[in-house]
Design an enzyme around this catalytic site. Structure first.
Site: not given
Length: 293
Positions: A53, A114, A166
């Site tokens: 990430e 995301k 994440c």
């Protein structure tokens, strides 16, 4: 099932808070990118290479014609796919930006944006009400937008994959969106925030549950750990030690089909719990002695 080699990458240097407005200039950011490239060059024989990430501390479009153009050329030359954690903008050039995962090496780059953002880390809840606090305290805070709930699956290594960024892999029901079409799972994460605590290990346990629920391999690339390859049975196939700049390689099998969880999600468990609660309440009410007047 077809067998293909996938390689997960983990880089230890330079993990920390990301400020989207920053350009890549001479200094630590450049050394981080150089380190990722060095690690990658020794493994172009892999079908899939994964960077963690926000591995690139700049917007994708800022480096599209330079850094990413060279990476794309190298990936195509070696017939490999590269997945890179990097912030991306709107597909239509709008003002919003996203915490993203970009797939390069195919006909054209594709991005996953995301969906489930972290409050106070990636966005400010109730910004019209609380925004003045940031102005007073001068606190640097990312202001990412959430990606669409349903997005086209990324392709890497010739197979579709379900991507999460994440702590999105903490929510099993959200991971069902791309299944059963996805042949494997990829999670990229930056758990440097938690240091040498139990949190990164708990995050790995969550990822193991997602692999077990879906019956898919998961490739997990992180900045500081725990980077791992997880099997469809939820067991860790291989993993790297934390806080080391290293490369993890493994062979996985793209898989098809749908587990009961992929088909029905949390619904059956919720219903069983509600029915059990109803039975328990009924039994307790029947067993309670009648009041005398």
């Amino acid at each position: 099932m077809d067998r293909a080699r996938r390689t997960g990458f983990a880089g230890g240097p330079g993990a920390g808070q990301y400020r989207p407005a920053a350009q890549v200039r001479a200094g630590p950011a450049v050394r981080i990118l150089e380190r990722y490239v060095e690690l990658t060059e020794d493994h172009w024989d892999a079908k899939v290479i994964v960077w963690p990430e926000t591995a690139v501390p700049a917007f994708y479009h800022q480096l599209a014609d330079t850094f990413f153009a060279r990476l794309t050329e190298a990936a195509k030359l070696h017939e490999s796919s590269l997945l890179v954690g990097v912030p991306v903008g709107d597909a239509d050039g709008g003002p919003q930006y996203y915490n993203g995962l970009v797939s390069i090496g195919g006909d054209r780059p594709a991005a996953y944006r995301k969906r489930h953002l972290v409050p106070f880390g990636e966005f400010l809840p109730l910004k019209p009400v609380l925004g003045f606090i940031l102005d007073i305290l001068q606190i640097p805070l990312s202001d990412f937008s959430a990606g669409d709930a349903r997005q086209p699956l990324l392709q890497a290594g010739g197979w579709p994959l379900m991507a999460t960024v994440c702590y999105e892999d903490a929510f099993g029901n959200e991971g069902r969106v791309g299944l059963p079409e996805a042949a494997y799972l990829v999670n990229v994460s930056n758990d440097a925030w938690f240091g040498d605590s139990i949190a990164p290990h708990q995050h790995l346990q969550m990822a193991r549950m997602r692999a077990l629920e879906t019956g898919r391999y998961m490739l997990r690339a992180t900045n500081t750990g725990v980077t791992a390859v997880i099997g469809p049975d939820g067991k860790v196939v291989k993993q790297l030690p934390q806080f080391e700049s290293a490369v993890l390689t493994a062979d996985i099998e793209p898989r098809s089909g749908a587990t009961p969880y992929v088909r029905y999600g949390d619904g059956p468990v919720v219903w069983v719990l509600l029915i059990a609660l109803g039975i328990l309440l009924a039994v307790r009410r029947r067993a309670a002695p009648a009041k005398e007047f």
